[in-house]
Design an enzyme around this catalytic site. Structure first.
Site, mmCIF file in Angstrom:
data_model
loop_
_atom_site.group_PDB
_atom_site.id
_atom_site.type_symbol
_atom_site.label_atom_id
_atom_site.label_comp_id
_atom_site.label_asym_id
_atom_site.label_seq_id
_atom_site.Cartn_x
_atom_site.Cartn_y
_atom_site.Cartn_z
ATOM 1 N N HIS A 1 78.213 4.290 12.169
ATOM 2 C CA HIS A 1 78.363 4.407 13.618
ATOM 3 C C HIS A 1 77.926 5.787 14.095
ATOM 4 O O HIS A 1 78.479 6.798 13.662
ATOM 5 C CB HIS A 1 79.837 4.176 13.974
ATOM 6 C CG HIS A 1 80.106 4.143 15.441
ATOM 7 N ND1 HIS A 1 81.106 4.869 16.031
ATOM 8 C CD2 HIS A 1 79.502 3.439 16.446
ATOM 9 C CE1 HIS A 1 81.128 4.621 17.322
ATOM 10 N NE2 HIS A 1 80.166 3.755 17.604
ATOM 11 N N ARG A 2 76.923 5.822 14.945
ATOM 12 C CA ARG A 2 76.317 7.085 15.405
ATOM 13 C C ARG A 2 75.941 7.944 14.198
ATOM 14 O O ARG A 2 76.084 9.165 14.220
ATOM 15 C CB ARG A 2 77.260 7.850 16.342
ATOM 16 C CG ARG A 2 77.812 6.984 17.481
ATOM 17 C CD ARG A 2 78.706 7.750 18.432
ATOM 18 N NE ARG A 2 79.590 6.848 19.164
ATOM 19 C CZ ARG A 2 80.623 7.229 19.890
ATOM 20 N NH1 ARG A 2 80.892 8.522 20.035
ATOM 21 N NH2 ARG A 2 81.390 6.345 20.508
ATOM 22 N N GLU B 1 73.923 2.678 13.619
ATOM 23 C CA GLU B 1 73.969 2.382 15.048
ATOM 24 C C GLU B 1 73.763 3.710 15.770
ATOM 25 O O GLU B 1 74.214 4.757 15.290
ATOM 26 C CB GLU B 1 75.352 1.794 15.386
ATOM 27 C CG GLU B 1 75.519 1.340 16.826
ATOM 28 C CD GLU B 1 76.143 2.366 17.758
ATOM 29 O OE1 GLU B 1 76.342 2.047 18.923
ATOM 30 O OE2 GLU B 1 76.418 3.519 17.331
ATOM 31 N N ASP C 1 72.936 5.577 20.015
ATOM 32 C CA ASP C 1 72.986 5.377 21.474
ATOM 33 C C ASP C 1 71.789 6.056 22.118
ATOM 34 O O ASP C 1 71.478 7.204 21.793
ATOM 35 C CB ASP C 1 74.260 6.002 22.034
ATOM 36 C CG ASP C 1 75.492 5.498 21.308
ATOM 37 O OD1 ASP C 1 75.853 4.336 21.514
ATOM 38 O OD2 ASP C 1 76.072 6.276 20.516
ATOM 39 N N HIS D 1 75.509 9.937 22.961
ATOM 40 C CA HIS D 1 76.423 8.874 23.374
ATOM 41 C C HIS D 1 76.747 8.893 24.861
ATOM 42 O O HIS D 1 76.627 7.882 25.554
ATOM 43 C CB HIS D 1 77.720 8.938 22.569
ATOM 44 C CG HIS D 1 78.677 7.843 22.952
ATOM 45 N ND1 HIS D 1 79.671 8.027 23.886
ATOM 46 C CD2 HIS D 1 78.750 6.551 22.567
ATOM 47 C CE1 HIS D 1 80.326 6.880 24.032
ATOM 48 N NE2 HIS D 1 79.788 5.979 23.250
ATOM 49 N N GLU E 1 71.539 0.974 20.490
ATOM 50 C CA GLU E 1 72.330 0.590 21.667
ATOM 51 C C GLU E 1 71.751 1.292 22.884
ATOM 52 O O GLU E 1 71.761 2.521 22.970
ATOM 53 C CB GLU E 1 73.813 0.959 21.511
ATOM 54 C CG GLU E 1 74.568 0.494 22.753
ATOM 55 C CD GLU E 1 75.994 0.993 22.896
ATOM 56 O OE1 GLU E 1 76.604 1.483 21.938
ATOM 57 O OE2 GLU E 1 76.488 0.873 24.047
ATOM 58 N N LYS F 1 72.163 2.508 26.394
ATOM 59 C CA LYS F 1 73.278 2.819 27.294
ATOM 60 C C LYS F 1 72.860 2.578 28.743
ATOM 61 O O LYS F 1 71.669 2.618 29.091
ATOM 62 C CB LYS F 1 73.718 4.276 27.097
ATOM 63 C CG LYS F 1 74.491 4.503 25.797
ATOM 64 C CD LYS F 1 75.814 3.757 25.835
ATOM 65 C CE LYS F 1 76.718 4.094 24.659
ATOM 66 N NZ LYS F 1 77.895 3.210 24.604
ATOM 67 N N ASP G 1 82.513 4.574 11.212
ATOM 68 C CA ASP G 1 82.272 6.026 11.176
ATOM 69 C C ASP G 1 82.207 6.531 9.741
ATOM 70 O O ASP G 1 81.799 7.662 9.499
ATOM 71 C CB ASP G 1 83.428 6.770 11.877
ATOM 72 C CG ASP G 1 83.517 6.470 13.361
ATOM 73 O OD1 ASP G 1 82.487 6.088 13.961
ATOM 74 O OD2 ASP G 1 84.622 6.632 13.931
HETATM 75 O O1 G3P Z 1 77.677 -0.312 19.238
HETATM 76 C C1 G3P Z 1 79.029 -0.278 18.922
HETATM 77 C C2 G3P Z 1 79.778 0.813 19.626
HETATM 78 O O2 G3P Z 1 79.099 2.014 19.388
HETATM 79 C C3 G3P Z 1 79.917 0.578 21.094
HETATM 80 O O3 G3P Z 1 80.741 1.513 21.738
HETATM 81 O O4 G3P Z 1 81.280 3.561 23.003
HETATM 82 O O5 G3P Z 1 80.948 3.693 20.562
HETATM 83 O O6 G3P Z 1 79.014 3.317 22.073
HETATM 84 P P1 G3P Z 1 80.470 3.081 21.847
HETATM 85 CA CA CA Z 2 77.306 2.977 20.535
#
Ligand code: G3P
Ligand code: CA
Length: 254
Positions: free
Chosen positions: A21-22, A48, A50, A63, A122, A124, A240
């Protein structure tokens, strides 16, 4: 090549995939090259990230809609040029050992880890979103020939609809969470391959009802929950802590 074929290729390992995640957000500044590199080193299948559009039209990986939370600067990402964003320190907020790390562009991420990792992009969006981000992301994917290695997701179905029209061969995933769902009626008429629900929604019944979609869930940081979701047959877990999830995955296949 259709989006469905692409997705089958991405999931050809026939097991739950682990996405950082990120990047590997627990161990490195989120959405930076070191965080993506670390996820690869920890044997994640993908990451993943953003993306927002800078004022001068570059896809930048951050993000929030402002730079305030993860850099030493202030301001709205969409009102700053790439040069202004690149001048910022995106590592020190996390730890002094990462001082001087920069906000990457999507091109830079593809160059750094695109051959080793699947990338969940993703897109945004908010009420002041810059129209045109879908085309910029699609152009970037094409430039790096990443069509068979990306899944594009968004909480905003308008974004997914536009992206699908531009690049139909790339799989799309609909992100949602309780009390955080926008324009669900758009999704009713938009064919899509993947659902990206918040993990606490995932009961066995809920998963049954999503039959026909790949399920990529987030953000799962507890090993017990990772194990449960693997046993439920979830297609991908976004975490994470890729090292933890990979270890649970290996243990569950022994
Ligand atoms: O893509 C999954 C998750 O990252 C979505 O929420 O706020 O962490 O970007 P957020
Ligand atoms: Ca995200």
């Amino acid at each position: 090549m259709t989006a469905e074929n692409t997705l089958n290729e991405i999931y050809s390992k026939g097991r739950t995939l682990i996405f950082g995640h990120r990047g590997a957000k627990a161990y490195a500044p989120m959405n930076t090259i070191p965080a993506f590199e670390l996820a690869a080193q920890q044997s994640a299948d993908g990451v993943e990230l953003d993306v927002w559009l800078s004022k001068d039209g570059y896809p930048v990986i951050i993000h929030d809609d402002t730079v305030d939370g993860t850099t030493d600067g202030h301001g709205n990402v969409q009102e700053m040029t790439l040069e202004q964003i690149k001048a910022l320190d995106a590592g020190s907020y996390f730890d002094a050992t990462f001082a001087g790390k920069r906000v990457p562009t999507l091109d830079e991420v593809f160059e750094a880890v695109g051959k080793r990792l699947i990338i969940n992009v993703e897109i945004k969006s908010n009420e002041t979103r810059r129209v045109g981000i879908e085309q910029v992301v699609a152009d970037c994917i094409a430039r790096h020939q990443m069509q068979r290695r990306v899944i594009v997701s968004s909480f905003d179905p308008r974004v997914l609809k536009t992206f699908r029209e531009i690049m139909p061969e790339v799989p799309i995933g609909y992100l949602f969470a309780p009390n955080y769902t926008f324009f669900p009626e758009v999704m009713e008429t938009l064919p899509h391959e993947a659902r990206h629900p918040y993990h606490e929604l995932l009961t066995p019944d809920y998963v049954n009802n999503l039959r026909g979609y790949r399920i990529n869930t987030w953000t799962v940081n507890e090993p017990e929950r990772v194990k449960e979701l693997i046993e439920l047959g979830i297609d991908a877990i976004i975490t994470d802590k890729p090292d933890m999830a990979v270890e649970v995955l290996h243990a569950s296949h022994r």
